[in-house]
Design a protein around this motif. Sequence first.
Motif, PDB file in Angstrom:
ATOM      1  N   ALA A   1      27.122 126.065 105.470  1.00 10.55           N
ATOM      2  CA  ALA A   1      27.166 125.380 104.637  1.00 10.55           C
ATOM      3  C   ALA A   1      27.857 125.769 103.460  1.00 10.55           C
ATOM      4  N   TYR A   2      27.773 124.604 102.659  1.00 12.93           N
ATOM      5  CA  TYR A   2      29.084 124.426 101.678  1.00 12.93           C
ATOM      6  C   TYR A   2      28.176 123.654 100.270  1.00 12.93           C
ATOM      7  N   ILE A   3      28.541 123.688  99.103  1.00 10.41           N
ATOM      8  CA  ILE A   3      28.605 122.829  98.346  1.00 10.41           C
ATOM      9  C   ILE A   3      30.029 122.836  97.765  1.00 10.41           C
ATOM     10  N   LEU A   4      30.398 121.677  97.428  1.00  8.61           N
ATOM     11  CA  LEU A   4      31.950 121.596  96.352  1.00  8.61           C
ATOM     12  C   LEU A   4      31.813 120.253  95.912  1.00  8.61           C
TER      13      LEU A   4
ATOM     14  N   GLU B   1      16.969 116.295  97.639  1.00  9.69           N
ATOM     15  CA  GLU B   1      15.407 117.144  98.538  1.00  9.69           C
ATOM     16  C   GLU B   1      16.578 117.101 100.330  1.00  9.69           C
ATOM     17  N   PHE B   2      17.172 116.039 100.564  1.00  8.27           N
ATOM     18  CA  PHE B   2      17.734 116.359 101.761  1.00  8.27           C
ATOM     19  C   PHE B   2      18.477 117.536 101.667  1.00  8.27           C
ATOM     20  N   ALA B   3      18.907 117.311  99.837  1.00  6.63           N
ATOM     21  CA  ALA B   3      20.561 118.406 100.424  1.00  6.63           C
ATOM     22  C   ALA B   3      19.280 119.995 100.114  1.00  6.63           C
TER      23      ALA B   3
ATOM     24  N   PHE C   1      26.919 122.190 107.180  1.00  7.21           N
ATOM     25  CA  PHE C   1      26.492 120.926 106.092  1.00  7.21           C
ATOM     26  C   PHE C   1      26.721 121.601 104.862  1.00  7.21           C
ATOM     27  N   VAL C   2      27.340 119.948 104.224  1.00  3.04           N
ATOM     28  CA  VAL C   2      28.446 119.671 103.116  1.00  3.04           C
ATOM     29  C   VAL C   2      27.661 119.096 102.531  1.00  3.04           C
ATOM     30  N   ILE C   3      27.994 119.547 100.957  1.00  5.99           N
ATOM     31  CA  ILE C   3      27.107 118.570 100.088  1.00  5.99           C
ATOM     32  C   ILE C   3      28.147 118.564  98.555  1.00  5.99           C
ATOM     33  N   SER C   4      28.907 117.671  99.143  1.00  6.91           N
ATOM     34  CA  SER C   4      29.627 117.258  98.076  1.00  6.91           C
ATOM     35  C   SER C   4      29.014 116.646  97.305  1.00  6.91           C
ATOM     36  N   MET C   5      29.986 117.171  95.727  1.00  9.15           N
ATOM     37  CA  MET C   5      29.649 116.323  94.665  1.00  9.15           C
ATOM     38  C   MET C   5      31.264 116.191  93.921  1.00  9.15           C
ATOM     39  N   ASN C   6      31.536 114.655  93.934  1.00 15.04           N
ATOM     40  CA  ASN C   6      32.205 113.826  93.434  1.00 15.04           C
ATOM     41  C   ASN C   6      31.994 113.158  92.081  1.00 15.04           C
TER      42      ASN C   6
ATOM     43  N   TYR D   1      33.954 114.459 105.704  1.00 17.69           N
ATOM     44  CA  TYR D   1      33.171 115.588 106.541  1.00 17.69           C
ATOM     45  C   TYR D   1      31.415 115.424 105.940  1.00 17.69           C
ATOM     46  N   SER D   2      31.083 115.199 104.647  1.00 17.46           N
ATOM     47  CA  SER D   2      30.243 115.524 103.909  1.00 17.46           C
ATOM     48  C   SER D   2      29.181 114.770 104.768  1.00 17.46           C
ATOM     49  N   ASP D   3      28.077 115.092 104.538  1.00 22.07           N
ATOM     50  CA  ASP D   3      26.139 115.304 104.576  1.00 22.07           C
ATOM     51  C   ASP D   3      25.744 114.579 103.682  1.00 22.07           C
ATOM     52  N   VAL D   4      25.915 114.837 102.507  1.00 22.42           N
ATOM     53  CA  VAL D   4      25.371 114.231 101.554  1.00 22.42           C
ATOM     54  C   VAL D   4      26.421 114.756 100.285  1.00 22.42           C
ATOM     55  N   MET D   5      27.012 112.958  99.320  1.00 21.88           N
ATOM     56  CA  MET D   5      27.541 112.838  98.154  1.00 21.88           C
ATOM     57  C   MET D   5      26.607 112.814  96.996  1.00 21.88           C
TER      58      MET D   5
END
Lengths: 164, 750, 422
Positions: free
Chosen positions: B539-542, B296-298, B567-572, B582-586
């Motif tokens: 915004a980035y999706i990584l 939701e946040f992302a 705004f950075v969404i990181s999927m790790n 640097y991310s806002d959501v992990m």
Amino acid sequence: MINNIKKLIKDFSLSELRGGLKITAKELINKKITVQFPEERTPISPRFRGLHALRRYPNGEERCIACKLCEAVCPANAITIESEMRDDGTRRTTQYDIDLFKCIFCGFCEEACPVDAIVETQIFDYAFVDSREGSIIDKAHLLEVGDNNEQMINETKLEDAKYR
Amino acid sequence: MADIEIEIDGNLVSAKAGEMLIAVTDREGISVPRFCYHKKLSVAANCRMCLVDVEGAPKPQPACSTPINEGMKVHTNNEKVKASQKAVMEFLLINHPLDCPICDQGGECELQDVAMDYGSDVSRFSEGKRVVVDGDIGPLIQTDMTRCIHCTRCVRFGAEIGGIMEMGGTGRGEDLKIEPFLAEGIQSELSGNMIDVCPVGALTSKPFRYELRTWQMNSVSNIARHDLTGSNIVTQTYKGRVKRIVAKDNDSVNETWISDRDRFSYEGLAHENRLLSPQIKVKGEWREVSWDEALEFAMRGLTDKVLNTGEANKLGALASNTATLEEFHLLQKLLREVGSENIDYRLNIKDLENTVTLESNIKLAGLEGVDHVLIIGSNPRLEQPMINHRLRKASLSGASIDVINVMAFDFNYQLNSENIVTPNQIAFMLAEVLKLILQASNAEIPEALSKIEASDTAKQLADRLLDADNSVIILGEHMVNNPQASSIAQLINEIAQQTNSTTLNISATANSMAGDLTEFVPGKKGLDANAMLATGLKAYILLDVYPHFDFHHPAQAIKALSKKDAFVISMNSFKDEAVAQYSDVMLPIASFYETSGSHINIEGKVQSFCASVSAPSDVKPAWKVLKVLADLLQLPGFHFANSMQVTSEISNQGHKQNVSNKKLDIKVKRSVNVIWQKSPYAVDALSRHASALQATKIGQMHSASMNKATAKKLEVAENDNYLGVPVSIRESVANNCVFVNTNKPIRGEL
Amino acid sequence: MNEVCFKNLDKKKCYSLKVYEQSGGYSIWRKILKGELTPEEIIDELKASGLRGRGGAGFPTGLKWSFMPRNASMQKYVVCNSDEGEPGTCKDRDILRYNPHAVIEGMAIGGFVMNASVGYNYIRGEFMEPFKRFEGALKEVYKAGLLGKNIGASGVSFDLHTHLGAGAYICGEETALLESIEGKKGQPRFKPPFPANVGLFGQPTTINNTESFASVPEILSQGGQWFADIGVENSGGCKLFSVTGHVQKPSNFEVPMGIPFKDLLEMAGGIKKGRKLKAVIPGGSSTPVLTAEVAMEMTMDYDGIEKAGSMLGAGSVIVMDDSTCMVATLTRLAHFYYDESCGQCTPCREGTGWLYRVLKRIMDGDGKADDIDLLLGVSDKIMGNTICALGDAAAMPVESFLRNFRPEFEYYIKHGKSMVKG
């Protein structure tokens, strides 16, 4: 007709009551066969398979080497083992659980064990308590049973060895 | 060869002349016990277990070394055979410790299996047994040489497949000991295969030691995604964890071998550094939240920042090259649906206008059959071990191999010539070669090449390419950031066409082929990775990006991504400090073997796999995360129930690597070139977290190699720090070149 | 006596080129260089001579040489096996010491016949003196211009190298010897392929014993028939016998094939005083032992010894008198094979150790009643199941010792001590 007369005589002479009282009287003076458990115990075959125990070598080292053959052979999947390399490089269990609710006391674990670590003792009057979890006995408990009963285990196994 | 007929146990069987008997019985499904015979190794005939009765022969003959003849009559099961086999079995067992209960091979041991059939229940041997003292041979392989039955499979593996005879027999008779010749132990990049070939528990996996018995595990086929081979493997799992990996046969991909990286990287899955729950950054503080909340946040972040403001073109997606085909596809689809074409997976390229675009047009198995190889800018042994294995096979069957590299590497086959060339000069050298080739065919010489005087080296290289009937030119990773990268690729392409050579582009590894196929590259209006970071998006999706290892300019990238308004969404799969910065959501995503998907290998073969285990804790497969994110953004066309549906949507047309038609640049410059090559066991996050791999000598590679002259120019000395990496001065490096090979992040800018 | 290999034994400096040439040495080789002899003629002559391999297996030399693909284009090799390690054998040592030129000429002729331009003489590691002699002889020959490339513009080339072993018995096995020359660990190769097809460095190779090579020049100069007539049917020529053990004068004797064992024993001065002959191993430690009665009736040729139940082998006659404890003797032999097994293949690696340990246990007085059956069982299981003949060689003595002297073993097991006093 003649049978009816016989029955009448038998009934009125109280012969059955007297027969019963005779047995009662006899048993009053005969030796009693009731065993006062737990103060008294009936003899148990050395081959009896009761509560499990894990044994140690005389030097105190636990016998179990985590080969998991008992786990594999157990028809009821009652045994759970996790293993690791101990710091001295030997293979040891970190967990050895037996679920006594699942266990059918077939003795296969004992048969499969290459180092005579897991044995079934003569103890049958164990009580596991309130919960489902209480039925699972762990490694520490199993070793404790073994430590406390080593002499009994030794004697019964020796006795049974003749027939194996 | 002609078919001939032989008689085995009274049945007529046809076979090819010259075949060994055991190959025929194996094909016919007739069981002949064996220990030393291995279908991919040479015949040793030393275990004597496969003795069979050949009519007319006075003694029983070993099936593994008896070539078949027309009309041969063989008995594999009569009394004589059984007596011999039982005799050998008895001999094998007299000195074998019967410690099966603590042996990790127990349950999958060939000796155990054969002993069930041929062994005796009581031993007549009452003398003392042989005991061998073990040495430590490295962090990957555990030895218990008392169990060794001297089949020499490991010795032959080293000599024939690994290319270095690391194990060998010392001593004789009963004292014959199989051990490494050197105290350093085993260092080959394929060493783990010795565990597979060992028929007993003498060589077992060290990380797996004493963990489980073989029968406790489930075996699930999977694909290793570390390199361009896509080796077929079997993951062995227990209680939802991958516990061991062994090779799976696939003759067209990896035969029966896999690299140590494929075999031991699974250890990283259980690393404490795994990212296990979704987290969002609120007022600079990280908070663990539920997936719903995180997504939701992302979604809100994306809509607020770019979508609702009509700035979809300010959204970018970057992915590492280990992503699966499906993940690449979904992420680029998501971006294109919302109207952005800022998509890229080529994070480690300095100049995306100047890349090595080159087709690969040879099959892996085809590599064995070439008669000449020209390798440019690669150390294939460590970078692509299974491709190197094929090249070694080609070399052994007579192929000549030339190398143009920036530094001398250890090759495990004979090189025809090893040319150590300054990076700046490689394009020029290839131009020389091309000119000579054009001259040889009397073709017109383009103007760019007209002034070149060809050197002797170039002459030799050109001659061999011209002489060869079936040659391949291999372009490697070290060339990707060459100042003349695109010219090099162009020249190779031209040379290949002129000489009828095939080409193999191993410059981008892991699942890059899938990135290309799904067009995970910027569209016409889109920005590439470098441009995105340079302009600064909102915004980035990584997808599984670890900036210190994946970007060519880590510091710049981190700075760009850390910008306040981004705004950075990181999927790790793993935690990473820079990512957290640097991310806002992990979002925690599944790593290797925890997700289903597909890998595309160098020959374009799509290999799909299922998840071997489910991801731990709250971790989800990335394709699912992307699908849900798309759903939340109310994008059409994301109704996938499983990853297979995603796969079937991906058209097989794909993106072709068009060779650039930029102007050729072959001018030799004088600047110093730095080639940054991650150590072979640091190529992806999973292997970086595999402790046993990291403990090996290959895993520990950490040096900046340069020659004296370059060191002088850069004003550094041996063991000084250069880019945070200790300097190693050796003359095997080309002039004006620094070869940084490290398992750690570099400091400073290249 | 002493007609072929030991022809010059009584002369001074008999190992020198001068003495060798004075007695007609290198005449055949010179003829070849002049082009007066063809390979076919030489092979025919050798076939007529009935010369059989003197290393132990007894394969006809002429036939062996004719198997080589002489017209094939690849490099071919001639190898001389001077790795004389068999217990009881010492004939090759004396040939190398006293007649090295015969070996050189023999090898050169072999090289010519088989079109092999390179030869190797593999000399046992402990043979320092023979090695030096042979090297000295080689120097002389090169100096005389009799070896090298395109010798005397004849178009014939032959280079000869010596290779000193490193003390492994197994390197006397021809394929292990090849491995050793190649610089590898001395371990026999499995056959097929045979060395005649895939030998040294993967090329066709012929390997002969020192004595075989040394006999060739004399056979060719005197004629094959002359040589054949010395011996008996099926065993042409004369043979070197190394008579050792409990005899008055242990020595090497070059005598015609077919000589009665009795006569050979007499030549060696007979049994030591006051003792009686007990057993004889006629062909080196790997061949079956014979009892005195059988041995005294035997003639020394291939068929004669085989009839008696043993093998001619390398012609090393080990004589044992009645003071010999057969249990101790067998234990010593078993230890030899246990020590010398290369360890490559299972039955020999494990079996030789087993045999030795059981015998050692018997010697230590801890024998068990079923040990004899165990020994027989183990040796039977080694026999025929190994790559090379070392396994058989280790098993055969056990079988024959137990067959011929079983009561002695039973006595030892029962009483824990030897039946034989002394």
